[in-house]
Design an enzyme around this catalytic site. Structure first.
Site, short mmCIF file in Angstrom:
data_model
loop_
_atom_site.label_atom_id
_atom_site.label_comp_id
_atom_site.label_asym_id
_atom_site.label_seq_id
_atom_site.Cartn_x
_atom_site.Cartn_y
_atom_site.Cartn_z
N GLY A 13 40.13 30.97 43.78
CA GLY A 13 39.19 30.99 42.66
C GLY A 13 39.96 31.01 41.36
N HIS A 54 43.25 49.47 38.93
CA HIS A 54 42.92 48.83 40.21
C HIS A 54 43.25 49.76 41.38
CE1 HIS A 54 41.67 44.71 39.29
NE2 HIS A 54 42.43 44.82 38.23
#
Length: 175
Positions: A13, A54
């Site tokens: 992506g 994250h």
């Protein structure tokens, strides 16, 4: 019932397309012990904060392994577990900036992926949809990323392209 993962899934992506979130959800849904293979390096405060955020968001359900250059850790993921490598693009950037032999590095990458004894999901950016980079290093990176993605796609059992958080299966795993 566990959602079984194929041996190798490639998730492609664009930047901020939702590919990493989709890949994390896919791995989490397998119901197996999870290993996160992190390839990013923090060269500035912004990246340091991004990596920390994250890591915190994943929580303690993931065993995190930092592997910005050497993917030998893939061979240590136990059978019966699963792994997420995020991302091939950062790893490739690290190799390029370290002025490594790209053919040898990509061969080592695909060998490490093949040697992982557990189901593996690899996240990678699709960078060929944009303009031609104005600088030689950018064009070299774009070409190397395209070659790496093609090699991974050929090796993968399943390939998924994510746009705006929506997955589109490009290559389906056979049961």
């Amino acid at each position: 019932m566990k959602n079984l993962l194929p041996p190798l899934t490639l998730v492609l992506g664009g930047a901020s397309s939702g590919k990493s979130a989709w890949a994390e959800a896919r791995v989490s849904s397998a119901g197996l012990n999870r290993h996160y293979i992190a390839t990013a390096e923090a060269h500035d405060a912004e990246m340091t904060a991004k990596i920390a955020a994250h890591r915190a968001a994943r929580g303690t359900a993931w065993d995190t392994h930092d592997a910005p250059h050497d993917l030998g850790v893939l061979a240590t993921v136990p059978e019966g577990h699963c792994a997420l490598l995020d991302c091939a693009t950062m790893w490739l950037s690290n190799q390029l900036l370290a002025e490594r032999d790209m053919d040898a590095a990509v061969t080592a990458f695909t060998a490490a992926v093949a040697g992982c004894p557990a189901p593996l999901v690899v996240v990678s950016n699709e960078v060929g949809h944009g303009i031609v980079p104005a600088y030689a290093l950018g064009r070299r990176f774009r070409d190397a990323q395209g070659q790496l993605n093609q090699r991974l796609a050929a090796q993968a059992d399943e390939v998924v392209f994510v746009t705006a958080g929506l997955p589109q299966v490009l290559k389906a795993a056979t049961p």
